[in-house]
Design an enzyme around this catalytic site. Structure first.
Site, PDB file in Angstrom:
ATOM      1  N   ASP A  90       5.767   1.732   7.635  1.00 26.90           N
ATOM      2  CA  ASP A  90       4.988   1.320   7.222  1.00 26.90           C
ATOM      3  C   ASP A  90       3.862   1.991   7.051  1.00 26.90           C
ATOM      4  O   ASP A  90       3.747   3.185   8.338  1.00 26.90           O
ATOM      5  CB  ASP A  90       4.921   0.165   7.986  1.00 26.90           C
ATOM      6  CG  ASP A  90       4.897   0.032   9.307  1.00 26.90           C
ATOM      7  OD1 ASP A  90       5.346   0.670   9.959  1.00 26.90           O
ATOM      8  OD2 ASP A  90       3.752  -0.867   9.595  1.00 26.90           O
ATOM      9  N   GLU A 135       5.294  -1.697  12.174  1.00 31.60           N
ATOM     10  CA  GLU A 135       4.975  -0.749  13.500  1.00 31.60           C
ATOM     11  C   GLU A 135       4.053  -0.710  13.713  1.00 31.60           C
ATOM     12  O   GLU A 135       2.527  -1.656  15.099  1.00 31.60           O
ATOM     13  CB  GLU A 135       5.656   0.609  13.428  1.00 31.60           C
ATOM     14  CG  GLU A 135       5.832   0.802  15.213  1.00 31.60           C
ATOM     15  CD  GLU A 135       4.314   1.947  15.304  1.00 31.60           C
ATOM     16  OE1 GLU A 135       3.395   2.299  16.290  1.00 31.60           O
ATOM     17  OE2 GLU A 135       2.950   2.352  14.178  1.00 31.60           O
TER      18      GLU A 135
END
Length: 382
Positions: free
Chosen positions: A78, A140
């Protein structure tokens, strides 16, 4: 269909948005990124397992070879949100500028995955005595849900794990924890001309802040690690909201704060010490106090200096392992039994910024370093 080139892989990953964000309007699925990686690695005969973490959020665990031990090369799939108006180029298009590859995720940290693939491709005709695992996690940048799910599942991964977060190709064996917390005080409003008509949440919060500052001073006197540029734990009073008018006793007040503990400081013990301070204040001010984390904490991380992985990375890079203030997924992989290190090609100073980039001069040194790590742990393990 032939595997795309290193640059084509970079471009494809950057062109595939995968923002994770606490604001639902900005949050996106990472599945298209996971599918790209699984497709490329599957073409190289990796065994690919896609794990559903929550709706629209997935981890990829790709393995080559089998058995215990081996090496994990890990990163998150991400990115943070972006403000396109502040970029000089299209954030979702790989652009080459001044010997830099510019694009969202080039540094932090989609770009790590094509470099892993480039490193391993020429080694795949050799027998892998221990496995190579490539891990791509979700979320994350906000909740660390992907890494947390792995840790909670408790399935061993490998002997050593390298997380390719931006470290300028310098090994990182320590980082602080990250705790973001909230205190809500509910009192009773009333007319300001008569204090007996209410219980001021704002005055109670004043005492709460005093006690938090006292704990901060106590912790900073007790804990110190000179390897960090800020050697003590920090506690930042980030934002406060309460009350609505000068002539009303404040009925509600909220405080959000950020606590960065050093390795050796247990987040739950810290929370227990805070709660011990809050209960007497609630009774004295006749208010209710609710204290809870805004997000699950990222624990402090420390890999011992004499660990095999640390010594190997120091020898291969020529740099002594360091400490950083930002948090990573390292504590979760360490919990699964891996010696763990943060070591990646990007620079943290340009992460989360418009114009995020990766220096092209770092590409081949990273490939060479990853190849050496794979050879050490997978082809000729000690």
């Amino acid at each position: 269909m032939p595997l795309p080139s290193l640059k084509e892989q970079f471009a494809a990953l950057i062109a595939t948005p995968s923002v994770s964000c606490t604001q639902p309007a900005l949050d996106q699925s990472n599945r298209p990124v996971i599918d790209l990686l699984a497709g490329w690695l599957g073409d190289l005969d990796f065994s690919c397992e896609i794990q559903t973490i929550s709706p629209g959020k997935f981890n990829l665990l790709a393995s080559y070879g089998s058995g215990p031990g081996g090496l994990v090369l890990a990163g998150h799939s991400d990115t943070v949100p972006y403000d396109e108006a502040l970029w000089q180029s299209d954030p979702l298009k790989l652009t080459e500028v001044d010997d830099r590859w510019v694009g969202l995720g080039s540094c932090d940290m989609k770009g790590f995955f094509p470099l892993i693939i480039e490193a391993v491709r020429p080694l795949l005709d050799q027998p892998f005595k221990q496995p190579l695992l490539i891990l791509a996690t979700c979320d994350e940048e906000c909740s660390m849900a992907g890494a947390r799910a792995l840790a909670e599942a408790g399935r061993p991964l490998g002997r050593a794990a390298v997380i390719g977060e931006p470290s300028g190709l310098r090994p990182i064996r320590l980082h602080k924890g990250v705790m973001m917390e909230r205190i809500d005080i509910l009192g009773r409003s009333g007319h300001s001309s008569d204090p007996s008509l209410g219980h001021s949440a704002l005055e109670a919060m004043h005492d709460v802040i005093g006690d938090l500052k006292g704990l901060r001073a106590q912790w900073q006197a007790e804990y110190r690690n000179p390897q960090f540029s800020v050697p003590q734990p920090t506690l930042n009073l980030g934002c406060i909201h309460g009350g609505d008018n000068p002539n009303r006793i404040c009925g509600q007040c909220s405080l959000e704060f950020d606590l960065r503990p050093l390795p050796g400081m247990d987040p739950e013990i810290l929370r227990g010490l805070i709660r011990q301070k809050l209960q007497p204040l609630a009774e004295r001010h006749q208010v209710s106090i609710d204290y809870r984390p805004l997000f699950p904490e990222c624990s402090p991380f420390e890999q011992p200096a004499d660990a095999e992985l640390v010594r190997l990375a120091e020898r291969l890079t020529g740099h002594t392992a360091e400490a950083v203030a930002f948090g990573t997924e390292a504590p979760y992989l360490q919990r699964l039994g891996c010696e763990t290190l943060v070591l990646g090609p990007g620079d943290i100073a340009c992460a989360h910024q418009p114009g995020e980039y990766l220096e092209m001069s770092r590409l081949q040194p990273t490939v060479r370093l990853l190849r050496q790590l794979i050879e050490h742990y997978c082809l000729s393990p000690q």
